[in-house]
Design an enzyme around this catalytic site. Structure first.
Site, PDB file in Angstrom:
ATOM      1  N   GLY A 105       0.778  -1.220   0.000  1.00 29.80           N
ATOM      2  CA  GLY A 105       0.000   0.000   0.000  1.00 29.80           C
ATOM      3  C   GLY A 105       0.812   1.273   0.000  1.00 29.80           C
ATOM      4  O   GLY A 105       0.271   2.353   0.248  1.00 29.80           O
ATOM      5  N   ASP A 106       2.113   1.178  -0.284  1.00 29.56           N
ATOM      6  CA  ASP A 106       2.974   2.362  -0.407  1.00 29.56           C
ATOM      7  C   ASP A 106       4.133   1.965  -1.307  1.00 29.56           C
ATOM      8  O   ASP A 106       3.965   1.139  -2.194  1.00 29.56           O
ATOM      9  CB  ASP A 106       3.441   2.844   0.965  1.00 29.56           C
ATOM     10  CG  ASP A 106       3.711   4.355   0.992  1.00 29.56           C
ATOM     11  OD1 ASP A 106       4.549   4.808   0.195  1.00 29.56           O
ATOM     12  OD2 ASP A 106       3.101   5.075   1.796  1.00 29.56           O
ATOM     13  N   ASP A 107       5.332   2.536  -1.088  1.00 27.69           N
ATOM     14  CA  ASP A 107       6.466   2.174  -1.941  1.00 27.69           C
ATOM     15  C   ASP A 107       6.810   0.694  -1.814  1.00 27.69           C
ATOM     16  O   ASP A 107       6.869   0.152  -0.702  1.00 27.69           O
ATOM     17  CB  ASP A 107       7.697   2.995  -1.533  1.00 27.69           C
ATOM     18  CG  ASP A 107       7.557   4.474  -1.875  1.00 27.69           C
ATOM     19  OD1 ASP A 107       7.206   4.777  -3.028  1.00 27.69           O
ATOM     20  OD2 ASP A 107       7.787   5.303  -0.986  1.00 27.69           O
ATOM     21  N   SER A 114       2.461  -1.020  -6.814  1.00 22.31           N
ATOM     22  CA  SER A 114       2.172   0.016  -5.818  1.00 22.31           C
ATOM     23  C   SER A 114       1.162   0.982  -6.408  1.00 22.31           C
ATOM     24  O   SER A 114       1.517   1.797  -7.251  1.00 22.31           O
ATOM     25  CB  SER A 114       3.447   0.768  -5.424  1.00 22.31           C
ATOM     26  OG  SER A 114       3.124   1.885  -4.611  1.00 22.31           O
TER      27      SER A 114
END
Length: 491
Positions: A281-283, A314
Protein backbone atom coordinates in the site's frame (compact mmCIF):
# COMPACT_ATOMS: atom_id res chain seq x y z
CA UNK A 1 -23.13 -91.99 -42.08
CA UNK A 2 -23.95 -89.96 -39.08
CA UNK A 3 -24.01 -91.89 -35.92
CA UNK A 4 -27.64 -91.54 -34.98
CA UNK A 5 -26.83 -92.39 -31.45
CA UNK A 6 -24.26 -89.62 -31.18
CA UNK A 7 -26.50 -87.11 -32.97
CA UNK A 8 -29.31 -88.08 -30.74
CA UNK A 9 -27.06 -87.69 -27.72
CA UNK A 10 -26.22 -84.14 -28.71
CA UNK A 11 -29.82 -83.42 -29.35
CA UNK A 12 -30.72 -84.74 -25.99
CA UNK A 13 -27.98 -82.63 -24.24
CA UNK A 14 -28.71 -79.25 -25.87
CA UNK A 15 -31.34 -78.24 -23.33
CA UNK A 16 -28.79 -78.94 -20.54
CA UNK A 17 -26.15 -76.80 -22.41
CA UNK A 18 -28.54 -73.87 -22.62
CA UNK A 19 -29.20 -74.13 -18.96
CA UNK A 20 -25.44 -74.05 -18.29
CA UNK A 21 -24.77 -70.82 -20.19
CA UNK A 22 -26.31 -68.45 -17.59
CA UNK A 23 -24.51 -70.26 -14.79
CA UNK A 24 -21.23 -70.05 -16.74
CA UNK A 25 -21.65 -66.33 -17.42
CA UNK A 26 -22.69 -65.67 -13.86
CA UNK A 27 -19.64 -67.40 -12.42
CA UNK A 28 -17.31 -65.60 -14.87
CA UNK A 29 -18.92 -62.24 -14.12
CA UNK A 30 -18.08 -62.78 -10.49
CA UNK A 31 -14.56 -63.79 -11.44
CA UNK A 32 -14.20 -60.73 -13.72
CA UNK A 33 -15.46 -58.44 -10.96
CA UNK A 34 -12.95 -59.89 -8.51
CA UNK A 35 -10.15 -59.55 -11.06
CA UNK A 36 -11.17 -55.92 -11.80
CA UNK A 37 -11.14 -55.07 -8.10
CA UNK A 38 -7.73 -56.68 -7.65
CA UNK A 39 -6.40 -54.86 -10.71
CA UNK A 40 -7.72 -51.49 -9.60
CA UNK A 41 -6.28 -52.04 -6.13
CA UNK A 42 -2.94 -52.86 -7.68
CA UNK A 43 -3.01 -49.66 -9.73
CA UNK A 44 -4.07 -47.72 -6.63
CA UNK A 45 -1.14 -49.08 -4.64
CA UNK A 46 1.22 -48.50 -7.57
CA UNK A 47 0.12 -44.88 -7.87
CA UNK A 48 0.54 -44.29 -4.16
CA UNK A 49 4.07 -45.61 -4.27
CA UNK A 50 5.24 -44.38 -7.67
CA UNK A 51 3.50 -41.11 -8.52
CA UNK A 52 5.36 -39.16 -5.87
CA UNK A 53 5.44 -35.91 -7.83
CA UNK A 54 1.67 -35.51 -8.02
CA UNK A 55 0.84 -37.29 -4.77
CA UNK A 56 -2.75 -37.71 -5.91
CA UNK A 57 -3.80 -40.37 -3.48
CA UNK A 58 -2.17 -39.32 -0.24
CA UNK A 59 -1.50 -36.17 1.73
CA UNK A 60 1.77 -34.49 0.89
CA UNK A 61 4.11 -34.93 3.85
CA UNK A 62 5.72 -31.82 5.26
CA UNK A 63 9.15 -31.06 3.90
CA UNK A 64 11.87 -31.83 6.40
CA UNK A 65 13.39 -28.75 8.01
CA UNK A 66 17.11 -28.51 7.24
CA UNK A 67 19.51 -28.06 10.09
CA UNK A 68 21.41 -24.86 9.35
CA UNK A 69 23.13 -24.43 12.72
CA UNK A 70 24.98 -26.82 15.06
CA UNK A 71 22.00 -26.68 17.43
CA UNK A 72 18.32 -26.69 16.48
CA UNK A 73 15.17 -26.31 18.56
CA UNK A 74 11.45 -26.33 17.90
CA UNK A 75 9.25 -23.61 19.34
CA UNK A 76 7.18 -26.35 20.97
CA UNK A 77 10.25 -27.28 23.04
CA UNK A 78 9.70 -24.00 24.87
CA UNK A 79 5.96 -24.35 25.34
CA UNK A 80 4.76 -22.88 22.07
CA UNK A 81 1.19 -23.67 20.96
CA UNK A 82 0.23 -22.96 17.36
CA UNK A 83 -3.54 -22.71 17.69
CA UNK A 84 -3.84 -19.04 16.72
CA UNK A 85 -5.20 -18.20 20.19
CA UNK A 86 -2.46 -18.98 22.71
CA UNK A 87 0.03 -16.13 23.10
CA UNK A 88 3.55 -17.45 22.46
CA UNK A 89 5.67 -14.46 23.45
CA UNK A 90 7.24 -16.27 26.41
CA UNK A 91 8.04 -19.30 24.25
CA UNK A 92 9.84 -17.14 21.68
CA UNK A 93 11.73 -15.27 24.38
CA UNK A 94 12.84 -18.48 26.13
CA UNK A 95 14.03 -19.88 22.81
CA UNK A 96 16.04 -16.75 22.02
CA UNK A 97 17.68 -16.81 25.45
CA UNK A 98 18.73 -20.43 24.89
CA UNK A 99 20.21 -19.63 21.48
CA UNK A 100 22.00 -16.52 22.79
CA UNK A 101 24.23 -18.82 24.85
CA UNK A 102 25.42 -20.74 21.79
CA UNK A 103 27.14 -17.97 19.84
CA UNK A 104 30.66 -19.27 20.37
CA UNK A 105 29.53 -22.73 19.23
CA UNK A 106 28.06 -21.56 15.93
CA UNK A 107 24.66 -20.41 17.14
CA UNK A 108 21.25 -22.01 17.09
CA UNK A 109 18.22 -22.48 14.89
CA UNK A 110 14.65 -21.96 16.05
CA UNK A 111 12.14 -23.92 13.99
CA UNK A 112 8.57 -22.66 13.87
CA UNK A 113 6.42 -25.65 12.81
CA UNK A 114 3.18 -25.51 10.85
CA UNK A 115 0.51 -23.69 12.83
CA UNK A 116 -0.60 -20.19 13.76
CA UNK A 117 1.68 -18.76 16.43
CA UNK A 118 0.21 -15.65 18.02
CA UNK A 119 2.77 -13.41 19.72
CA UNK A 120 3.63 -9.94 20.93
CA UNK A 121 6.92 -8.44 19.68
CA UNK A 122 10.12 -10.29 20.52
CA UNK A 123 13.86 -9.78 19.88
CA UNK A 124 16.34 -11.86 17.93
CA UNK A 125 19.92 -12.61 18.96
CA UNK A 126 23.21 -12.96 17.13
CA UNK A 127 24.15 -16.20 15.36
CA UNK A 128 20.50 -17.18 15.13
CA UNK A 129 18.41 -18.70 12.37
CA UNK A 130 14.63 -18.32 12.57
CA UNK A 131 13.15 -20.99 10.27
CA UNK A 132 9.46 -20.94 9.35
CA UNK A 133 8.16 -24.29 8.14
CA UNK A 134 5.64 -24.61 5.37
CA UNK A 135 2.23 -23.47 6.68
CA UNK A 136 3.83 -21.81 9.69
CA UNK A 137 2.39 -18.36 10.43
CA UNK A 138 3.73 -15.98 13.09
CA UNK A 139 0.83 -13.66 13.97
CA UNK A 140 1.34 -10.25 15.52
CA UNK A 141 -1.00 -9.55 18.41
CA UNK A 142 -3.41 -6.78 17.43
CA UNK A 143 -3.71 -4.88 20.73
CA UNK A 144 -1.06 -2.13 20.73
CA UNK A 145 -0.71 -2.23 24.52
CA UNK A 146 1.39 -5.39 24.05
CA UNK A 147 3.79 -3.57 21.71
CA UNK A 148 6.71 -1.96 23.58
CA UNK A 149 7.63 1.69 23.04
CA UNK A 150 11.08 2.66 21.75
CA UNK A 151 12.93 5.96 21.30
CA UNK A 152 12.57 7.64 17.92
CA UNK A 153 15.13 6.72 15.28
CA UNK A 154 18.19 8.94 15.84
CA UNK A 155 18.30 10.03 12.18
CA UNK A 156 14.65 11.10 12.32
CA UNK A 157 14.63 12.84 15.69
CA UNK A 158 10.90 12.46 15.93
CA UNK A 159 8.36 9.70 15.80
CA UNK A 160 7.53 9.48 12.11
CA UNK A 161 3.82 10.12 12.82
CA UNK A 162 3.84 11.53 16.38
CA UNK A 163 6.44 13.23 18.57
CA UNK A 164 8.14 11.05 21.13
CA UNK A 165 8.46 7.30 21.38
CA UNK A 166 7.38 4.85 18.68
CA UNK A 167 6.06 1.32 18.76
CA UNK A 168 8.66 -1.39 18.29
CA UNK A 169 8.57 -3.99 15.54
CA UNK A 170 7.01 -7.44 15.78
CA UNK A 171 10.39 -9.06 15.16
CA UNK A 172 13.26 -6.86 16.28
CA UNK A 173 17.02 -6.93 16.63
CA UNK A 174 19.77 -4.48 17.65
CA UNK A 175 23.58 -4.71 17.51
CA UNK A 176 23.46 -8.19 16.05
CA UNK A 177 25.72 -10.21 13.78
CA UNK A 178 24.96 -13.25 11.63
CA UNK A 179 21.15 -13.43 11.67
CA UNK A 180 19.08 -15.49 9.23
CA UNK A 181 15.31 -15.38 8.67
CA UNK A 182 14.31 -18.12 6.26
CA UNK A 183 12.03 -21.09 5.77
CA UNK A 184 9.82 -23.05 3.42
CA UNK A 185 7.86 -19.89 2.63
CA UNK A 186 6.26 -19.62 6.04
CA UNK A 187 4.59 -16.30 6.87
CA UNK A 188 5.06 -13.43 9.29
CA UNK A 189 1.69 -11.67 9.48
CA UNK A 190 1.39 -8.34 11.29
CA UNK A 191 -2.44 -8.35 11.20
CA UNK A 192 -2.13 -4.70 10.28
CA UNK A 193 -5.76 -3.94 9.53
CA UNK A 194 -6.51 -3.00 13.14
CA UNK A 195 -3.55 -0.59 13.08
CA UNK A 196 -4.58 0.98 9.76
CA UNK A 197 -8.11 1.63 11.01
CA UNK A 198 -6.86 3.24 14.24
CA UNK A 199 -4.34 5.34 12.31
CA UNK A 200 -7.01 6.70 9.97
CA UNK A 201 -9.29 7.44 12.91
CA UNK A 202 -6.42 9.15 14.78
CA UNK A 203 -6.69 6.77 17.70
CA UNK A 204 -2.95 6.08 18.03
CA UNK A 205 -0.68 8.25 20.19
CA UNK A 206 2.61 6.91 18.82
CA UNK A 207 4.16 6.08 15.46
CA UNK A 208 3.29 2.60 14.25
CA UNK A 209 6.04 -0.02 14.28
CA UNK A 210 7.45 -2.05 11.37
CA UNK A 211 6.86 -5.77 10.95
CA UNK A 212 10.57 -6.66 10.97
CA UNK A 213 13.25 -4.16 12.01
CA UNK A 214 16.95 -4.87 12.47
CA UNK A 215 19.21 -2.03 13.64
CA UNK A 216 22.97 -1.46 13.87
CA UNK A 217 23.68 -5.00 12.71
CA UNK A 218 25.66 -6.85 10.06
CA UNK A 219 25.57 -10.04 8.02
CA UNK A 220 21.81 -10.34 7.80
CA UNK A 221 20.14 -12.77 5.38
CA UNK A 222 16.38 -12.94 4.79
CA UNK A 223 15.02 -15.44 2.28
CA UNK A 224 12.16 -17.74 1.33
CA UNK A 225 9.48 -16.28 3.56
CA UNK A 226 6.30 -14.23 3.15
CA UNK A 227 5.77 -10.97 5.02
CA UNK A 228 2.26 -9.57 5.03
CA UNK A 229 -0.03 -6.90 6.47
CA UNK A 230 2.51 -4.91 8.42
CA UNK A 231 1.21 -2.16 10.72
CA UNK A 232 3.72 0.25 9.09
CA UNK A 233 6.88 -0.32 6.99
CA UNK A 234 7.30 -4.03 6.44
CA UNK A 235 11.04 -4.78 6.45
CA UNK A 236 13.30 -2.05 7.82
CA UNK A 237 17.06 -2.59 8.08
CA UNK A 238 18.45 0.48 9.84
CA UNK A 239 22.16 1.35 9.80
CA UNK A 240 23.11 -2.19 8.82
CA UNK A 241 25.91 -3.65 6.70
CA UNK A 242 25.96 -6.71 4.48
CA UNK A 243 22.25 -7.41 4.10
CA UNK A 244 20.88 -9.94 1.58
CA UNK A 245 17.15 -10.23 0.91
CA UNK A 246 16.16 -12.85 -1.65
CA UNK A 247 13.05 -14.79 -2.66
CA UNK A 248 10.81 -12.86 -0.30
CA UNK A 249 7.12 -12.18 -0.94
CA UNK A 250 5.70 -9.01 0.65
CA UNK A 251 1.96 -8.36 0.62
CA UNK A 252 -0.49 -5.75 1.85
CA UNK A 253 -3.69 -4.34 0.34
CA UNK A 254 -2.85 -1.87 -2.43
CA UNK A 255 -5.43 0.53 -1.01
CA UNK A 256 -6.23 1.56 2.57
CA UNK A 257 -3.05 0.05 4.03
CA UNK A 258 -1.17 3.30 4.77
CA UNK A 259 2.64 3.40 4.78
CA UNK A 260 3.06 -0.33 4.30
CA UNK A 261 6.33 0.02 2.36
CA UNK A 262 7.82 -3.30 1.35
CA UNK A 263 11.56 -2.92 2.07
CA UNK A 264 13.19 0.26 3.41
CA UNK A 265 17.00 0.08 3.55
CA UNK A 266 17.77 3.04 5.80
CA UNK A 267 21.38 4.29 6.20
CA UNK A 268 22.53 0.84 5.07
CA UNK A 269 25.67 -0.29 3.26
CA UNK A 270 26.22 -3.29 1.00
CA UNK A 271 22.68 -4.51 0.41
CA UNK A 272 21.33 -6.97 -2.17
CA UNK A 273 17.58 -7.26 -2.78
CA UNK A 274 16.72 -9.79 -5.47
CA UNK A 275 14.10 -12.20 -6.80
CA UNK A 276 11.24 -10.76 -4.75
CA UNK A 277 7.53 -10.13 -5.34
CA UNK A 278 6.12 -7.03 -3.63
CA UNK A 279 2.55 -5.73 -3.70
CA UNK A 280 1.82 -3.19 -0.97
CA UNK A 281 0.00 0.00 0.00
CA UNK A 282 2.97 2.36 -0.41
CA UNK A 283 6.47 2.17 -1.94
CA UNK A 284 7.59 -1.30 -2.89
CA UNK A 285 11.14 -0.34 -1.94
CA UNK A 286 12.15 3.00 -0.42
CA UNK A 287 15.85 3.76 0.13
CA UNK A 288 16.26 6.22 2.99
CA UNK A 289 18.98 7.85 5.13
CA UNK A 290 17.39 10.17 7.68
CA UNK A 291 15.12 13.17 7.85
CA UNK A 292 16.27 16.80 7.52
CA UNK A 293 18.59 18.16 10.23
CA UNK A 294 18.52 14.86 12.15
CA UNK A 295 19.66 12.86 9.12
CA UNK A 296 22.32 15.44 8.28
CA UNK A 297 23.69 15.19 11.82
CA UNK A 298 23.49 11.38 11.95
CA UNK A 299 25.43 11.33 8.65
CA UNK A 300 25.00 7.68 7.59
CA UNK A 301 24.42 7.34 3.84
CA UNK A 302 22.74 4.42 2.13
CA UNK A 303 25.32 3.15 -0.34
CA UNK A 304 26.24 0.15 -2.48
CA UNK A 305 22.74 -1.24 -2.92
CA UNK A 306 21.79 -3.67 -5.70
CA UNK A 307 18.10 -4.24 -6.49
CA UNK A 308 17.35 -6.77 -9.23
CA UNK A 309 14.85 -9.25 -10.59
CA UNK A 310 11.76 -7.86 -8.88
CA UNK A 311 8.06 -7.73 -9.67
CA UNK A 312 6.40 -4.84 -7.84
CA UNK A 313 2.96 -3.26 -7.58
CA UNK A 314 2.17 0.02 -5.82
CA UNK A 315 -1.12 1.77 -6.50
CA UNK A 316 -0.38 4.56 -3.98
CA UNK A 317 3.31 5.40 -4.41
CA UNK A 318 6.10 3.85 -6.54
CA UNK A 319 7.72 0.53 -7.30
CA UNK A 320 11.18 1.69 -6.19
CA UNK A 321 11.77 5.06 -4.48
CA UNK A 322 14.72 6.97 -3.13
CA UNK A 323 13.71 9.30 -0.29
CA UNK A 324 12.08 11.38 0.63
CA UNK A 325 14.06 11.01 3.87
CA UNK A 326 17.55 10.99 2.30
CA UNK A 327 19.41 13.62 4.32
CA UNK A 328 22.38 11.37 5.08
CA UNK A 329 22.89 10.77 1.36
CA UNK A 330 22.18 7.97 -1.12
CA UNK A 331 24.81 6.76 -3.59
CA UNK A 332 25.93 3.83 -5.74
CA UNK A 333 22.51 2.30 -6.32
CA UNK A 334 21.70 -0.11 -9.15
CA UNK A 335 18.13 -1.09 -9.99
CA UNK A 336 17.86 -3.63 -12.81
CA UNK A 337 15.43 -6.16 -14.24
CA UNK A 338 12.42 -4.57 -12.60
CA UNK A 339 8.78 -5.02 -13.62
CA UNK A 340 6.29 -2.52 -12.19
CA UNK A 341 2.68 -3.31 -13.08
CA UNK A 342 -0.71 -1.66 -12.45
CA UNK A 343 0.89 1.02 -10.33
CA UNK A 344 0.78 4.75 -9.79
CA UNK A 345 4.50 5.26 -10.42
CA UNK A 346 7.39 3.15 -11.63
CA UNK A 347 10.57 4.56 -10.07
CA UNK A 348 10.84 7.79 -8.12
CA UNK A 349 13.39 10.05 -6.45
CA UNK A 350 11.78 12.47 -3.97
CA UNK A 351 13.37 15.22 -1.91
CA UNK A 352 12.90 18.87 -0.89
CA UNK A 353 14.65 21.98 0.43
CA UNK A 354 15.71 21.26 4.00
CA UNK A 355 16.78 17.69 3.30
CA UNK A 356 20.41 18.40 2.44
CA UNK A 357 22.39 15.29 1.53
CA UNK A 358 22.77 13.93 -1.98
CA UNK A 359 21.46 11.37 -4.47
CA UNK A 360 24.19 10.40 -6.91
CA UNK A 361 25.55 7.53 -8.98
CA UNK A 362 22.17 5.91 -9.54
CA UNK A 363 21.71 3.42 -12.40
CA UNK A 364 18.37 2.10 -13.59
CA UNK A 365 18.70 -0.66 -16.16
CA UNK A 366 16.15 -2.87 -17.92
CA UNK A 367 12.94 -1.50 -16.42
CA UNK A 368 9.50 -2.53 -17.66
CA UNK A 369 6.36 -0.51 -16.89
CA UNK A 370 2.98 -2.14 -17.52
CA UNK A 371 -0.06 0.08 -16.95
CA UNK A 372 1.69 2.74 -14.88
CA UNK A 373 0.53 6.34 -14.48
CA UNK A 374 4.03 7.92 -14.33
CA UNK A 375 7.04 5.81 -15.28
CA UNK A 376 10.01 7.86 -14.04
CA UNK A 377 9.65 10.77 -11.64
CA UNK A 378 12.14 13.02 -9.82
CA UNK A 379 10.40 15.39 -7.41
CA UNK A 380 12.15 18.16 -5.48
CA UNK A 381 9.27 19.73 -3.55
CA UNK A 382 8.27 16.90 -1.22
CA UNK A 383 7.78 19.33 1.65
CA UNK A 384 7.15 17.19 4.72
CA UNK A 385 9.35 17.98 7.71
CA UNK A 386 9.75 16.60 11.25
CA UNK A 387 9.56 20.02 12.94
CA UNK A 388 10.44 23.66 12.40
CA UNK A 389 14.13 23.16 13.15
CA UNK A 390 15.22 22.28 9.64
CA UNK A 391 17.32 24.61 7.47
CA UNK A 392 15.25 25.61 4.40
CA UNK A 393 18.52 26.39 2.59
CA UNK A 394 19.86 22.85 3.01
CA UNK A 395 19.48 21.91 -0.64
CA UNK A 396 20.14 18.30 -1.69
CA UNK A 397 22.38 17.50 -4.66
CA UNK A 398 20.94 15.29 -7.42
CA UNK A 399 23.33 14.14 -10.13
CA UNK A 400 24.73 11.25 -12.18
CA UNK A 401 21.52 9.32 -12.77
CA UNK A 402 21.20 6.90 -15.72
CA UNK A 403 18.16 5.24 -17.28
CA UNK A 404 19.13 2.50 -19.73
CA UNK A 405 16.70 0.04 -21.31
CA UNK A 406 13.31 1.45 -20.32
CA UNK A 407 10.31 -0.27 -21.92
CA UNK A 408 6.63 -0.85 -21.33
CA UNK A 409 3.05 -0.11 -22.32
CA UNK A 410 0.03 1.74 -21.03
CA UNK A 411 2.05 4.55 -19.47
CA UNK A 412 0.40 7.94 -19.09
CA UNK A 413 3.54 10.06 -18.49
CA UNK A 414 6.81 8.19 -19.17
CA UNK A 415 9.13 10.81 -17.61
CA UNK A 416 8.57 13.73 -15.23
CA UNK A 417 11.77 15.30 -13.85
CA UNK A 418 10.85 18.30 -11.73
CA UNK A 419 14.08 19.99 -10.70
CA UNK A 420 14.10 23.53 -9.39
CA UNK A 421 16.38 26.53 -9.44
CA UNK A 422 17.67 25.57 -5.97
CA UNK A 423 17.76 21.83 -6.66
CA UNK A 424 18.66 21.26 -10.32
CA UNK A 425 18.99 17.70 -11.59
CA UNK A 426 22.39 17.24 -13.25
CA UNK A 427 23.97 14.70 -15.58
CA UNK A 428 20.93 12.57 -16.33
CA UNK A 429 21.26 10.00 -19.15
CA UNK A 430 18.56 8.27 -21.20
CA UNK A 431 19.38 5.44 -23.59
CA UNK A 432 17.37 2.64 -25.23
CA UNK A 433 13.90 3.78 -24.24
CA UNK A 434 10.60 2.80 -25.86
CA UNK A 435 7.46 3.17 -23.80
CA UNK A 436 3.92 2.80 -25.13
CA UNK A 437 1.89 5.78 -23.98
CA UNK A 438 -1.83 6.27 -23.38
CA UNK A 439 -1.84 10.04 -24.00
CA UNK A 440 -0.60 11.75 -27.17
CA UNK A 441 0.09 15.24 -25.85
CA UNK A 442 3.19 17.01 -27.09
CA UNK A 443 5.03 17.38 -23.78
CA UNK A 444 4.62 13.81 -22.61
CA UNK A 445 8.33 13.75 -21.61
CA UNK A 446 8.32 16.49 -18.95
CA UNK A 447 11.31 18.38 -17.57
CA UNK A 448 12.23 21.35 -15.41
CA UNK A 449 15.77 22.45 -14.46
CA UNK A 450 17.38 19.32 -15.89
CA UNK A 451 20.78 18.91 -17.51
CA UNK A 452 21.76 15.70 -19.24
CA UNK A 453 21.75 13.76 -22.47
CA UNK A 454 19.90 11.33 -24.68
CA UNK A 455 21.95 8.70 -26.49
CA UNK A 456 20.42 7.49 -29.76
CA UNK A 457 16.75 7.68 -30.54
CA UNK A 458 14.16 7.10 -27.82
CA UNK A 459 10.38 7.09 -27.62
CA UNK A 460 8.59 9.21 -26.72
CA UNK A 461 10.55 12.24 -27.87
CA UNK A 462 12.65 13.68 -25.02
CA UNK A 463 12.24 17.17 -23.60
CA UNK A 464 14.26 20.03 -25.02
CA UNK A 465 16.35 20.34 -21.84
CA UNK A 466 18.58 17.40 -22.79
CA UNK A 467 21.53 17.22 -25.17
CA UNK A 468 21.24 14.79 -28.09
CA UNK A 469 23.93 12.23 -28.91
CA UNK A 470 23.98 9.58 -31.62
CA UNK A 471 24.45 5.85 -31.03
CA UNK A 472 28.24 6.33 -31.07
CA UNK A 473 27.83 8.92 -28.31
CA UNK A 474 28.82 11.83 -30.55
CA UNK A 475 27.15 15.16 -29.78
CA UNK A 476 24.42 16.00 -32.30
CA UNK A 477 22.63 18.90 -30.60
CA UNK A 478 23.48 20.73 -27.41
CA UNK A 479 20.51 22.06 -25.44
CA UNK A 480 20.23 25.72 -24.59
CA UNK A 481 17.07 25.24 -22.54
CA UNK A 482 18.22 23.35 -19.44
CA UNK A 483 16.09 25.52 -17.16
CA UNK A 484 12.99 25.23 -19.30
CA UNK A 485 9.85 24.05 -17.50
CA UNK A 486 7.11 22.05 -19.13
CA UNK A 487 5.72 20.13 -16.16
CA UNK A 488 2.02 19.42 -16.58
CA UNK A 489 0.36 17.85 -13.56
CA UNK A 490 -3.03 17.84 -15.28
CA UNK A 491 -2.23 14.52 -16.93
Amino acid sequence: MVDTFTFGRFQNQRPDFKRCIPAFLSSHKTLFTVMWIVGFASVFIWQRNIVDGLRIFRRVPARPIPKLRPFAFNLTDFGGVGDGVTVNTDAFERAVVAISKLGKKGGGQLNVPAGRWLTAPFNLTSHMTLFLAEDAVILGIEDEKFWPLMPPLPSYGYGREHPGPRYGSLIHGQNLKDVVLTGHNGTIDGQGKAWWVKYRRKLLNHTRGPLVQIMWSSDIRISNITLRDSPFWTLHPFDCKNVTITNVTILAPVFEAPNTDGIDPDSCENVVIEDCYISVGDDGIAIKSGWDQYGIYYDRPSTNILIRNLVVRSMVSAGVSIGSEMSGGVSNITVENLLVWSSRRGVRIKTAPGRGGFVRNITYRNLTFDNVRVGIIIKTDYNEHPDEGYDPKAFPVLKDISFIGIHGQGVRVPVRIHGSEEIPVRNVTFQDMSVGITYKKKHIFQCAFVQGRVIGSIFPAPCENLDRYDEQERLVNQSTAQNMTDIDYDF
